[in-house]
Design a protein around this motif. Structure first.
Motif, PDB file in Angstrom:
ATOM      1  N   PRO A 198      13.617  94.729 -23.798  1.00 41.57           N
ATOM      2  CA  PRO A 198      14.865  94.275 -23.167  1.00 41.57           C
ATOM      3  C   PRO A 198      14.672  94.093 -21.669  1.00 41.57           C
ATOM      4  CG  PRO A 198      15.259  96.118 -24.636  1.00 41.57           C
ATOM      5  CD  PRO A 198      13.769  96.010 -24.481  1.00 41.57           C
ATOM      6  N   PRO A 199      15.317  93.111 -21.062  1.00 38.68           N
ATOM      7  CA  PRO A 199      16.286  92.175 -21.654  1.00 38.68           C
ATOM      8  C   PRO A 199      15.656  90.908 -22.216  1.00 38.68           C
ATOM      9  CG  PRO A 199      16.214  91.861 -19.281  1.00 38.68           C
ATOM     10  CD  PRO A 199      15.214  92.949 -19.585  1.00 38.68           C
ATOM     11  N   ASP A 482      24.305  90.471 -27.527  1.00 39.35           N
ATOM     12  CA  ASP A 482      23.087  90.938 -26.879  1.00 39.35           C
ATOM     13  C   ASP A 482      22.808  90.082 -25.644  1.00 39.35           C
ATOM     14  OD1 ASP A 482      20.741  92.275 -26.368  1.00 39.35           O
ATOM     15  OD2 ASP A 482      20.001  92.150 -28.421  1.00 39.35           O
ATOM     16  N   THR A 483      21.657  90.304 -25.022  1.00 44.11           N
ATOM     17  CA  THR A 483      21.332  89.556 -23.812  1.00 44.11           C
ATOM     18  C   THR A 483      21.087  88.078 -24.088  1.00 44.11           C
ATOM     19  OG1 THR A 483      19.012  90.219 -24.092  1.00 44.11           O
ATOM     20  CG2 THR A 483      20.362  91.536 -22.612  1.00 44.11           C
ATOM     21  N   PHE A 486      23.381  85.351 -22.475  1.00 44.59           N
ATOM     22  CA  PHE A 486      23.170  84.701 -21.187  1.00 44.59           C
ATOM     23  C   PHE A 486      22.430  83.381 -21.341  1.00 44.59           C
ATOM     24  CE2 PHE A 486      23.680  89.198 -20.156  1.00 44.59           C
ATOM     25  CZ  PHE A 486      24.652  89.131 -19.166  1.00 44.59           C
TER      26      PHE A 486
END
Length: 614
Positions: A198-199, A482-483, A486
């Motif tokens: 992550p990320p 989740d990321t 983005f």
């Protein structure tokens, strides 16, 4: 020895013949290829093979040592087991993609230079993408496109880092990389992206649940574990990996508690378990590196078995949400038993594989006086037991009977699960079977009174908490953010940019093209026609009339000059205009994704040119 055969080459080149073989011969061939790859690994000796001189550098396709061999063993064994599990699949392209994927992972394991590594690294990315696309659903197509875009970005970072390092060291050898500087940082980003740190790891739970049933089993084995191998080879002892690994272990386990999709939940568990390996690489001691390699070995087996179990449920019922399942253990008892063996393994239950490998990493943290790391990894083990071995199978197999019509999957799927389950038990009962393969000498005894007592306490109290709070821990219909949110939103902005700005520029160019090129071409054609009729024909006709003797000659040559030269020039101008128009039309499709792809391709080219010049 010069007769070394690359096991990856057996799989990759062997995949070419798959579409040309009939029926049972094809099924036998699908099992023969990974068997031959395993035999190749079994009979090889340490050394350097398939090396040659290229552009002033030593390229090594076959660097064989204890680290590469332990990963090659599990890669080849898993390929065989998963191919047994997916033997019912009739799609030749799917089988070929799986073999190229597995062969490329073996290529990474034996790569002795960065150029060879990058080639197989990218083969892995594109072949694994196909295992997502072959599910042939709208969600699978979207997930596959996001998957490959993320991995292309990681590949660009890796390639840029390698080029920068080459400009500094004048070497492409793939050995330990000193942390510090832009080159090492870019290489590290390329590796940890594939490790799903992550990320940068949201691609994993985004793509794996959308892959085919057997394709997801392959993907659970190779991409993240080959990245673990690369991190061991290149960044052992890098402290940043210690803390990234601890974050990974916690990050993944949190999402498993709230996730509803059965295969997405297992995907987050991959992130959590790889976190143990990454943390061990950051510790960097011999025991820690042994623990990372051993845990990668067993994780490939029991994680594959977990995906086989839930893949069988998906194959039989067509459902992937825990809230839509329940009460099917009566119809699928063998699948349930196999899944629970994998669950006991991943949870570190004594006599199962995870107990003898995960504890090596936790013990290594204790030996290096890292109490917080030791505590966090121990607590994450309790979360693993809660989510994977208690909550998920209870919701899927036990729970409320929803009247789902189910039955055991095909015999080959049961056989594949049985093979993986046997190995999980074998390693748990007889850990020396694995320990003797590890990179360093092993002086670790997992079955001590202390280890058994604290492992038993953790498991017992976790089970007790689940039993007491079972009603509050039931699965719910949720969507995990989740990321990847983005870059999904970023992609939307980019596509809007491509749709509005680029398409707007395209319309301006099209209008200018219509007004300038077409009108200019028409004007040139008309002018040429007038010049031909008014000037050239007039001159030649006048000469012909005034010269009676040479008249017939001039008339004949006038006609030939007119048709061959003047008309040829006019036709040539007109043809050039038409050809130019046709060429320009190819770039003016009106499709937003074509413009977006062109922009991305241009940016990638500029990035590579920039780093090459640097």
């Amino acid at each position: 020895m010069t007769n070394w055969i690359h096991p990856g080459a057996i799989l990759i080149l062997g995949s070419i013949l798959i579409p040309f073989l009939p029926g049972r011969i094809k099924k036998a061939y699908l099992l023969l290829l990974p068997a031959l790859a395993f035999i190749s690994v079994l009979t090889m000796h340490e050394g350097t093979y398939w090396a040659w001189h290229f552009l002033g550098q030593d390229m090594v396709v076959g660097r064989v040592d204890k680290l590469s061999i332990v990963f090659a063993y599990v890669f080849s064994v898993t390929t065989f087991i998963t191919m047994v599990y997916g033997l019912h699949v009739e799609d030749d392209g799917h089988h070929a993609a799986a073999f190229v994927y597995a062969g490329s992972a073996l290529g990474v394991a034996f790569a002795g230079d960065f150029l060879t590594l990058i080639i197989f690294w990218e083969f892995m990315a594109f072949s694994s993408m196909l295992l997502v696309l072959y599910r042939r659903t709208k969600k699978a197509y979207a997930a596959g496109m996001r998957y490959i875009l993320v991995h292309i970005s990681g590949g660009v970072c890796l390639m840029a880092g390698v080029f920068l390092q080459y400009s500094q060291t004048h070497s492409l050898a793939f050995n330990h990389v000193e942390v510090g500087g832009l080159a090492a940082g870019l290489i590290l980003i390329g590796f940890i992206l594939n490790a799903a740190v992550p990320p940068l790891g949201a691609w994993l739970p985004d793509a794996y649940p959308e892959a085919t049933v057997s394709g997801a089993v392959f993907m659970a084995a190779f991409t993240t574990k080959s990245a673990v191998y690369a991190l061991i080879r290149g960044f052992a002892g890098a402290e940043v990996l210690l803390w990234l690994g601890v974050i990974m272990a916690c990050y993944g386990i949190i999402y498993t508690i709230i996730e509803n999709d059965i295969r997405r939940l297992l995907s987050y568990h991959i992130i959590s378990q790889v976190g143990y390996m990454v943390a061990a690489i950051g510790i960097g001691t011999e025991m820690a590196i042994n623990g990372a390699a051993a845990h990668a070995f067993t994780n490939i087996l029991y994680k594959g078995l977990l995906f086989m179990g839930m893949g069988s449920v998906l194959h039989v019922t067509g459902k992937s949400k825990a809230t839509e399942l329940g009460g099917i253990y009566r119809h699928m008892p063998l699948t349930f038993i196999h899944y629970m063996i994998a669950g006991f393994s991943i949870s570190g239950v004594p006599l199962f594989a995870g107990f003898v490998t995960k504890s090596m990493i936790i013990s290594a943290a204790g030996e290096e006086h890292l109490p917080y790391v030791w505590l966090v990894l121990t607590l994450v083990s309790a979360g693993t037991f809660l989510s994977t071995t208690l909550k998920l199978p209870y919701a899927t197999f036990m729970g409320k009977d929803r009247g789902i019509e189910a039955k055991e999957p095909p015999l080959n799927m049961l056989l594949g699960m049985a093979l993986a389950a046997c190995l999980c038990i074998l390693i748990g009962v007889y850990p020396h079977f694995l320990y003797r393969l590890l990179p360093y000498a092993v002086d670790y005894k997992p079955y001590t009174h202390e280890h058994l007592v604290w492992a038993g306490q953790i498991l017992l109290f976790t089970w007790l908490g689940f039993y007491l709070y079972m009603k509050k821990l039931h699965t719910e219909q949720t969507i995990s953010i989740d990321t990847d949110w983005f870059y999904r939103k970023g992609a939307l902005v980019f596509m809007n940019f491509a749709g509005e700005v680029v398409a707007g520029v395209d319309s301006i160019v099209s209008e200018a093209y219509n007004k300038v090129f077409l009108r200019f071409g028409a004007w040139v054609s008309a002018l040429s026609f007038r010049f031909d009729k008014g000037v050239i024909d007039g001159i030649l006709d006048g000469l012909g009339r005034r010269t009676s003797v040479w008249g017939p000659v001039f008339t004949s040559r006038n006609a030939r000059f007119d048709s061959d030269v003047v008309d040829g020039a006019v036709n040539g101008v007109a043809g050039s205009v038409v050809s130019l128009a046709s060429s320009m039309r190819r770039f003016q499709t009106g499709h937003i994704h074509d413009y977006a792809f062109a922009i991305l391709a241009g940016l990638l080219v500029l990035l590579n040119v920039f780093f090459l010049l640097s």
